[in-house]
Design a protein around this motif. Sequence first.
Motif, PDB file in Angstrom:
ATOM      1  N   VAL A 109      -2.389  24.043  -9.810  1.00  0.00           N
ATOM      2  CA  VAL A 109      -1.819  22.711  -9.616  1.00  0.00           C
ATOM      3  C   VAL A 109      -2.921  21.696  -9.814  1.00  0.00           C
ATOM      4  CG1 VAL A 109      -0.566  21.215  -8.028  1.00  0.00           C
ATOM      5  CG2 VAL A 109      -0.165  23.673  -8.007  1.00  0.00           C
ATOM      6  N   ARG A 110      -2.920  21.105 -10.967  1.00  0.00           N
ATOM      7  CA  ARG A 110      -3.957  20.136 -11.319  1.00  0.00           C
ATOM      8  C   ARG A 110      -3.329  19.004 -12.120  1.00  0.00           C
ATOM      9  NH1 ARG A 110      -8.513  22.683  -9.992  1.00  0.00           N
ATOM     10  NH2 ARG A 110      -8.514  24.958 -10.018  1.00  0.00           N
ATOM     11  N   GLY A 111      -4.058  17.915 -12.194  1.00  0.00           N
ATOM     12  CA  GLY A 111      -3.581  16.790 -12.984  1.00  0.00           C
ATOM     13  C   GLY A 111      -3.164  15.628 -12.119  1.00  0.00           C
ATOM     14  N   GLN A 112      -2.439  14.714 -12.721  1.00  0.00           N
ATOM     15  CA  GLN A 112      -2.055  13.471 -12.064  1.00  0.00           C
ATOM     16  C   GLN A 112      -0.740  13.644 -11.319  1.00  0.00           C
ATOM     17  OE1 GLN A 112      -0.814   9.672 -14.279  1.00  0.00           O
ATOM     18  NE2 GLN A 112      -3.001   9.385 -13.933  1.00  0.00           N
ATOM     19  N   VAL A 113      -0.652  13.051 -10.136  1.00  0.00           N
ATOM     20  CA  VAL A 113       0.587  13.015  -9.375  1.00  0.00           C
ATOM     21  C   VAL A 113       0.869  11.555  -9.046  1.00  0.00           C
ATOM     22  CG1 VAL A 113      -0.625  13.436  -7.183  1.00  0.00           C
ATOM     23  CG2 VAL A 113       1.821  13.918  -7.369  1.00  0.00           C
ATOM     24  N   VAL A 114       2.051  11.077  -9.446  1.00  0.00           N
ATOM     25  CA  VAL A 114       2.387   9.662  -9.321  1.00  0.00           C
ATOM     26  C   VAL A 114       3.231   9.453  -8.066  1.00  0.00           C
ATOM     27  CG1 VAL A 114       3.379   7.648 -10.470  1.00  0.00           C
ATOM     28  CG2 VAL A 114       2.393   9.509 -11.835  1.00  0.00           C
ATOM     29  N   ILE A 115       2.767   8.536  -7.215  1.00  0.00           N
ATOM     30  CA  ILE A 115       3.381   8.296  -5.907  1.00  0.00           C
ATOM     31  C   ILE A 115       3.868   6.855  -5.841  1.00  0.00           C
ATOM     32  CG2 ILE A 115       2.983   8.240  -3.420  1.00  0.00           C
ATOM     33  CD1 ILE A 115       0.692  10.283  -3.926  1.00  0.00           C
ATOM     34  N   GLY A 116       5.147   6.683  -5.527  1.00  0.00           N
ATOM     35  CA  GLY A 116       5.717   5.345  -5.412  1.00  0.00           C
ATOM     36  C   GLY A 116       5.885   4.925  -3.958  1.00  0.00           C
ATOM     37  N   ALA A 117       5.672   3.651  -3.691  1.00  0.00           N
ATOM     38  CA  ALA A 117       5.830   3.134  -2.327  1.00  0.00           C
ATOM     39  C   ALA A 117       5.809   1.613  -2.375  1.00  0.00           C
ATOM     40  CB  ALA A 117       4.720   3.652  -1.410  1.00  0.00           C
ATOM     41  N   SER A 118       6.204   1.009  -1.267  1.00  0.00           N
ATOM     42  CA  SER A 118       6.144  -0.450  -1.156  1.00  0.00           C
ATOM     43  C   SER A 118       4.694  -0.895  -1.015  1.00  0.00           C
ATOM     44  CB  SER A 118       6.939  -0.909   0.069  1.00  0.00           C
ATOM     45  OG  SER A 118       6.270  -0.503   1.258  1.00  0.00           O
ATOM     46  N   PRO A 119       4.407  -2.162  -1.302  1.00  0.00           N
ATOM     47  CA  PRO A 119       3.037  -2.666  -1.092  1.00  0.00           C
ATOM     48  C   PRO A 119       2.552  -2.459   0.339  1.00  0.00           C
ATOM     49  CG  PRO A 119       4.313  -4.248  -2.370  1.00  0.00           C
ATOM     50  CD  PRO A 119       5.274  -3.195  -1.913  1.00  0.00           C
ATOM     51  N   TRP A 120       3.457  -2.600   1.325  1.00  0.00           N
ATOM     52  CA  TRP A 120       3.096  -2.419   2.734  1.00  0.00           C
ATOM     53  C   TRP A 120       2.624  -0.994   2.978  1.00  0.00           C
ATOM     54  CZ3 TRP A 120       4.076   0.357   7.100  1.00  0.00           C
ATOM     55  CH2 TRP A 120       3.752  -0.231   8.324  1.00  0.00           C
ATOM     56  N   VAL A 121       3.333  -0.007   2.438  1.00  0.00           N
ATOM     57  CA  VAL A 121       2.969   1.392   2.635  1.00  0.00           C
ATOM     58  C   VAL A 121       1.680   1.725   1.877  1.00  0.00           C
ATOM     59  CG1 VAL A 121       3.664   3.781   2.174  1.00  0.00           C
ATOM     60  CG2 VAL A 121       5.311   2.150   3.113  1.00  0.00           C
ATOM     61  N   ILE A 122       1.573   1.253   0.651  1.00  0.00           N
ATOM     62  CA  ILE A 122       0.371   1.536  -0.139  1.00  0.00           C
ATOM     63  C   ILE A 122      -0.869   1.002   0.567  1.00  0.00           C
ATOM     64  CG2 ILE A 122      -0.841   0.967  -2.290  1.00  0.00           C
ATOM     65  CD1 ILE A 122       1.837   1.131  -3.725  1.00  0.00           C
ATOM     66  N   ALA A 123      -0.763  -0.197   1.128  1.00  0.00           N
ATOM     67  CA  ALA A 123      -1.912  -0.800   1.811  1.00  0.00           C
ATOM     68  C   ALA A 123      -2.374   0.028   2.994  1.00  0.00           C
ATOM     69  CB  ALA A 123      -1.564  -2.218   2.263  1.00  0.00           C
ATOM     70  N   ARG A 124      -1.468   0.762   3.621  1.00  0.00           N
ATOM     71  CA  ARG A 124      -1.803   1.498   4.837  1.00  0.00           C
ATOM     72  C   ARG A 124      -2.038   2.985   4.628  1.00  0.00           C
ATOM     73  NH1 ARG A 124       0.579  -2.952   5.529  1.00  0.00           N
ATOM     74  NH2 ARG A 124       0.373  -4.203   7.424  1.00  0.00           N
ATOM     75  N   LEU A 125      -1.457   3.569   3.595  1.00  0.00           N
ATOM     76  CA  LEU A 125      -1.538   5.023   3.463  1.00  0.00           C
ATOM     77  C   LEU A 125      -2.275   5.517   2.226  1.00  0.00           C
ATOM     78  CD1 LEU A 125       2.017   6.249   4.570  1.00  0.00           C
ATOM     79  CD2 LEU A 125       0.030   5.663   5.964  1.00  0.00           C
ATOM     80  N   ALA A 126      -2.459   4.678   1.220  1.00  0.00           N
ATOM     81  CA  ALA A 126      -3.017   5.162  -0.053  1.00  0.00           C
ATOM     82  C   ALA A 126      -4.384   5.804   0.128  1.00  0.00           C
ATOM     83  CB  ALA A 126      -3.089   4.018  -1.067  1.00  0.00           C
ATOM     84  N   ALA A 127      -5.269   5.159   0.879  1.00  0.00           N
ATOM     85  CA  ALA A 127      -6.619   5.703   1.048  1.00  0.00           C
ATOM     86  C   ALA A 127      -6.569   7.049   1.758  1.00  0.00           C
ATOM     87  CB  ALA A 127      -7.487   4.719   1.825  1.00  0.00           C
ATOM     88  N   GLY A 128      -5.725   7.161   2.785  1.00  0.00           N
ATOM     89  CA  GLY A 128      -5.613   8.418   3.517  1.00  0.00           C
ATOM     90  C   GLY A 128      -5.043   9.535   2.662  1.00  0.00           C
ATOM     91  N   VAL A 129      -4.040   9.220   1.849  1.00  0.00           N
ATOM     92  CA  VAL A 129      -3.455  10.229   0.957  1.00  0.00           C
ATOM     93  C   VAL A 129      -4.504  10.708  -0.048  1.00  0.00           C
ATOM     94  CG1 VAL A 129      -1.774  10.577  -0.900  1.00  0.00           C
ATOM     95  CG2 VAL A 129      -1.089   9.407   1.196  1.00  0.00           C
TER      96      VAL A 129
END
Length: 319
Positions: A90-110
């Motif tokens: 399992v390698r390569g790019q994985v595309v994750i969609g979310a609201s700006p509010w969620v991205i601001a809070r969870l993107a770094a942790g993910v």
Amino acid sequence: MELDPRRLLVLAAVARTGGIAPAARALGVSRSAVSQQLAALEQETGLPLLDRAGPRPELTGAGRLLAGTGEQISRQLAAARDQLTDGRQVRGQVVIGASPWVIARLAAGVARLLNHFHPGLEPRFQECDLTTGLRALRVGELDAAVLADDRDTAVPLPPGIRARLMGEDEYRLVVPDSWEPPAAPRELAGRPWIGAPPQSARGRAFARFAAEHGLDPAGAHLAEHPAAVIALMAAGLGAVVAPTFLAAQLPRATTTALPVGGTLITRVLHREGHAAQDLASRLAADALLQAGRNHLEAETAAGRIAQEIHVRTLRDPTE
């Protein structure tokens, strides 16, 4: 003596997180469930594993010893998962969609979680709302997504997409603090409202509330992003039906005790299947769920979440 390894994992979580409540949030169970597992483990060993005399429970010597064993089991399980994952390449790019509010809070942790446990996966984040996110999942433009929906009117999922609930929040009726708090919803007839786009979760919840109480939402402000709702409430421009987490952030506002039906659900969506990209989709969803738990733990520890978070098993409307 026979020891249940699952209880050792619970004890290890208590040692790692520093307490019963944070361990419960990290494991996705209730505090009583953690306490019950610890009590059962103490009964199995015949030894006290927690010193409960102080303001917060602390591990005894025996508790620290067994917690170390539980941590070793946890690492072995993680290594086994990594071996299976590597075998699937399992390698390569994985595309994750979310609201700006969620991205601001969870993107770094993910990103940190995926880099640590699945370094072959490269996350790419994309802003979306409920409508665009479901469409992107359906046509394969997204591998995973975090989307909010109204439980009572949840939008059907595309074929082959599974939903796992990250959280569920009750709605509240909030009015500007310059208003007299209403004794009944009908007292708000003719007053301005802060609504939301009709297709959004909060928009459907507001329309349901208005219909139940004979209110006319025509001419309401339409604000979907939390920052817009906060700004409109700060200016005293209307009442709002909002989930509890948002209601707690609204300035110059009074949260009424009037009942509002329904709940807002936050869903993590991913593809089901056995292809490598389907596995990548599930691993991204796992990271999103864990990042969400970590974020709540950090916010609670910092005192930025005032209300108690109840940890319980959540079921999606599709289940």
